[in-house]
Design an enzyme around this catalytic site. Sequence first.
Site, PDB file in Angstrom:
ATOM      1  N   LYS A  45       0.816  -1.220   0.000  1.00  0.00           N
ATOM      2  CA  LYS A  45       0.000   0.000   0.000  1.00  0.00           C
ATOM      3  C   LYS A  45       0.856   1.279   0.000  1.00  0.00           C
ATOM      4  O   LYS A  45       2.068   1.222   0.265  1.00  0.00           O
ATOM      5  CB  LYS A  45      -0.918  -0.025   1.227  1.00  0.00           C
ATOM      6  CG  LYS A  45      -1.987  -1.114   1.190  1.00  0.00           C
ATOM      7  CD  LYS A  45      -2.909  -0.972   2.408  1.00  0.00           C
ATOM      8  CE  LYS A  45      -4.004  -2.011   2.428  1.00  0.00           C
ATOM      9  NZ  LYS A  45      -4.861  -1.863   3.626  1.00  0.00           N
ATOM     10  N   TYR A  85     -12.421  -1.713  -3.411  1.00  0.00           N
ATOM     11  CA  TYR A  85     -12.866  -1.872  -2.017  1.00  0.00           C
ATOM     12  C   TYR A  85     -14.396  -1.789  -1.876  1.00  0.00           C
ATOM     13  O   TYR A  85     -14.891  -1.513  -0.793  1.00  0.00           O
ATOM     14  CB  TYR A  85     -12.202  -0.818  -1.131  1.00  0.00           C
ATOM     15  CG  TYR A  85     -10.870  -1.269  -0.532  1.00  0.00           C
ATOM     16  CD1 TYR A  85     -10.737  -2.503   0.112  1.00  0.00           C
ATOM     17  CD2 TYR A  85      -9.752  -0.450  -0.576  1.00  0.00           C
ATOM     18  CE1 TYR A  85      -9.529  -2.909   0.670  1.00  0.00           C
ATOM     19  CE2 TYR A  85      -8.530  -0.859  -0.014  1.00  0.00           C
ATOM     20  CZ  TYR A  85      -8.446  -2.085   0.604  1.00  0.00           C
ATOM     21  OH  TYR A  85      -7.257  -2.491   1.172  1.00  0.00           O
ATOM     22  N   PHE A  93     -15.285   4.020   7.248  1.00  0.00           N
ATOM     23  CA  PHE A  93     -13.941   4.403   6.812  1.00  0.00           C
ATOM     24  C   PHE A  93     -13.735   4.278   5.300  1.00  0.00           C
ATOM     25  O   PHE A  93     -12.638   4.495   4.797  1.00  0.00           O
ATOM     26  CB  PHE A  93     -12.879   3.576   7.559  1.00  0.00           C
ATOM     27  CG  PHE A  93     -13.070   2.084   7.433  1.00  0.00           C
ATOM     28  CD1 PHE A  93     -12.610   1.386   6.319  1.00  0.00           C
ATOM     29  CD2 PHE A  93     -13.726   1.376   8.434  1.00  0.00           C
ATOM     30  CE1 PHE A  93     -12.788   0.018   6.198  1.00  0.00           C
ATOM     31  CE2 PHE A  93     -13.912  -0.003   8.325  1.00  0.00           C
ATOM     32  CZ  PHE A  93     -13.442  -0.687   7.196  1.00  0.00           C
ATOM     33  N   ARG A 121      -2.339 -14.130   4.870  1.00  0.00           N
ATOM     34  CA  ARG A 121      -3.057 -13.376   5.921  1.00  0.00           C
ATOM     35  C   ARG A 121      -2.262 -13.458   7.220  1.00  0.00           C
ATOM     36  O   ARG A 121      -2.145 -12.488   7.956  1.00  0.00           O
ATOM     37  CB  ARG A 121      -4.461 -13.951   6.157  1.00  0.00           C
ATOM     38  CG  ARG A 121      -5.407 -13.942   4.988  1.00  0.00           C
ATOM     39  CD  ARG A 121      -6.003 -12.630   4.679  1.00  0.00           C
ATOM     40  NE  ARG A 121      -6.600 -11.963   5.821  1.00  0.00           N
ATOM     41  CZ  ARG A 121      -7.101 -10.742   5.779  1.00  0.00           C
ATOM     42  NH1 ARG A 121      -7.067 -10.045   4.661  1.00  0.00           N
ATOM     43  NH2 ARG A 121      -7.624 -10.183   6.851  1.00  0.00           N
ATOM     44  N   THR A 127      -5.286  -6.707  11.041  1.00  0.00           N
ATOM     45  CA  THR A 127      -5.591  -5.436  10.366  1.00  0.00           C
ATOM     46  C   THR A 127      -5.059  -4.255  11.166  1.00  0.00           C
ATOM     47  O   THR A 127      -4.444  -3.336  10.622  1.00  0.00           O
ATOM     48  CB  THR A 127      -7.131  -5.308  10.201  1.00  0.00           C
ATOM     49  OG1 THR A 127      -7.616  -6.509   9.593  1.00  0.00           O
ATOM     50  CG2 THR A 127      -7.492  -4.112   9.366  1.00  0.00           C
ATOM     51  N   ARG A 138       2.783  -6.366   9.130  1.00  0.00           N
ATOM     52  CA  ARG A 138       2.133  -5.203   9.739  1.00  0.00           C
ATOM     53  C   ARG A 138       2.754  -4.836  11.078  1.00  0.00           C
ATOM     54  O   ARG A 138       2.852  -3.665  11.428  1.00  0.00           O
ATOM     55  CB  ARG A 138       0.620  -5.468   9.860  1.00  0.00           C
ATOM     56  CG  ARG A 138      -0.093  -5.295   8.511  1.00  0.00           C
ATOM     57  CD  ARG A 138      -1.514  -5.780   8.553  1.00  0.00           C
ATOM     58  NE  ARG A 138      -2.268  -5.384   7.366  1.00  0.00           N
ATOM     59  CZ  ARG A 138      -3.443  -5.882   7.037  1.00  0.00           C
ATOM     60  NH1 ARG A 138      -4.013  -6.816   7.795  1.00  0.00           N
ATOM     61  NH2 ARG A 138      -4.074  -5.470   5.951  1.00  0.00           N
ATOM     62  N   ASN A 148      -1.805   0.429   6.871  1.00  0.00           N
ATOM     63  CA  ASN A 148      -1.266  -0.832   7.400  1.00  0.00           C
ATOM     64  C   ASN A 148      -0.466  -1.641   6.367  1.00  0.00           C
ATOM     65  O   ASN A 148      -0.372  -2.854   6.434  1.00  0.00           O
ATOM     66  CB  ASN A 148      -2.373  -1.662   8.054  1.00  0.00           C
ATOM     67  CG  ASN A 148      -3.498  -1.992   7.116  1.00  0.00           C
ATOM     68  OD1 ASN A 148      -3.439  -1.658   5.936  1.00  0.00           O
ATOM     69  ND2 ASN A 148      -4.521  -2.658   7.618  1.00  0.00           N
ATOM     70  N   HIS A 151      -2.174  -5.433   1.693  1.00  0.00           N
ATOM     71  CA  HIS A 151      -3.486  -6.058   1.536  1.00  0.00           C
ATOM     72  C   HIS A 151      -3.271  -7.504   1.101  1.00  0.00           C
ATOM     73  O   HIS A 151      -2.333  -7.789   0.351  1.00  0.00           O
ATOM     74  CB  HIS A 151      -4.303  -5.340   0.454  1.00  0.00           C
ATOM     75  CG  HIS A 151      -5.490  -6.143  -0.013  1.00  0.00           C
ATOM     76  ND1 HIS A 151      -6.722  -6.082   0.602  1.00  0.00           N
ATOM     77  CD2 HIS A 151      -5.599  -7.079  -1.014  1.00  0.00           C
ATOM     78  CE1 HIS A 151      -7.547  -6.938  -0.008  1.00  0.00           C
ATOM     79  NE2 HIS A 151      -6.897  -7.544  -0.989  1.00  0.00           N
ATOM     80  N   GLU A 162     -10.032 -10.605  -7.208  1.00  0.00           N
ATOM     81  CA  GLU A 162      -9.055  -9.507  -7.027  1.00  0.00           C
ATOM     82  C   GLU A 162      -7.883  -9.641  -8.003  1.00  0.00           C
ATOM     83  O   GLU A 162      -7.366  -8.646  -8.497  1.00  0.00           O
ATOM     84  CB  GLU A 162      -8.555  -9.491  -5.580  1.00  0.00           C
ATOM     85  CG  GLU A 162      -9.641  -9.067  -4.600  1.00  0.00           C
ATOM     86  CD  GLU A 162      -9.167  -8.993  -3.156  1.00  0.00           C
ATOM     87  OE1 GLU A 162      -9.947  -8.533  -2.310  1.00  0.00           O
ATOM     88  OE2 GLU A 162      -8.017  -9.390  -2.863  1.00  0.00           O
TER      89      GLU A 162
END
Length: 174
Positions: A45, A85, A93, A121, A127, A138, A148, A151, A162
Site C-alpha cells: 500500500k 474496495y 472508513f 493473511r 488489520t 504489519r 497498514n 493487503h 481480485e
Amino acid sequence: MRKETKDQLRSVRNVRVQQTNRQVSIITIIKTRKKMIERTLSIIKPDATMRNLTGAINSIIESAGFRIIAQKRVKLTIEQGQKFYEVHKDRPFYDDLCRFLSSAPVIVQVLEKENAILDYRELMGSTNPINAAEGTIRHRFAVSIDQNSVHGSDAIETAANEIKFFFSEIEIVG
Ligand code: ADP
Ligand code: MG
C-alpha cells in the site's frame, strides 16, 4: 480351530481393515490439502511504497516461501480504489480508505504457494497493527489501522476476483 473362534478372528480382522482404510483416506485428504497450490492478491500500500519498503516486504514474502508470479507498480484513480474496495462501501472508513489507496503508487502482485491465501493473511498480521503478531509485516511496518502497509485476499473466490481486477492471464507467469 473352533468355528466360533474363526468367526471372531475374521471379525477382528475386518475391523482392523476398516480402521486402516479410514486412516489411509484421512492421510490422503491431508496430503491432498497440503498440495493445494493457491494464488492470492497482495498489495503493497501507499504508506509502504512511499517509505521505500517494497524490497523489504518482498524479501519477507519470498523468505516465507511465496513465489511472486506477477507484479506491477500502479497509481490507482479514486474510482478504481472505490471499485476495488466496494465490499466495504457501507463502512464509515470507506471514503478515507479509497482516498488513501489512490494517494500514491501501490505494488499489486500475485503470490503463489500451498495454502497461499491463509498463509499470507498470517504473514501480514492483524488489520490493526497494535494486534499484529511479532514477525508479521504489519507488526514491522504498519503505521496505523488505516495505513497498514499491505493487503491480502481473504478467500478463494475473493482472491480470484481480485487477481482478475489487476491482471490478465498472460501477465501471470507461474
Ligand atoms: P484486511 O485488510 O485485514 O483484510 P479489512 O478487509 O477488514 O482488513 O479492511 C480493509 C482495510 O480497511 C484495512 O486493511 C484497513 O486499512 C482499513 N480498515 C479496516 N478497519 C478500519 C477501521 N476501523 N478504521 C480505519 N480503517 C480501517
Ligand atoms: Mg480484507
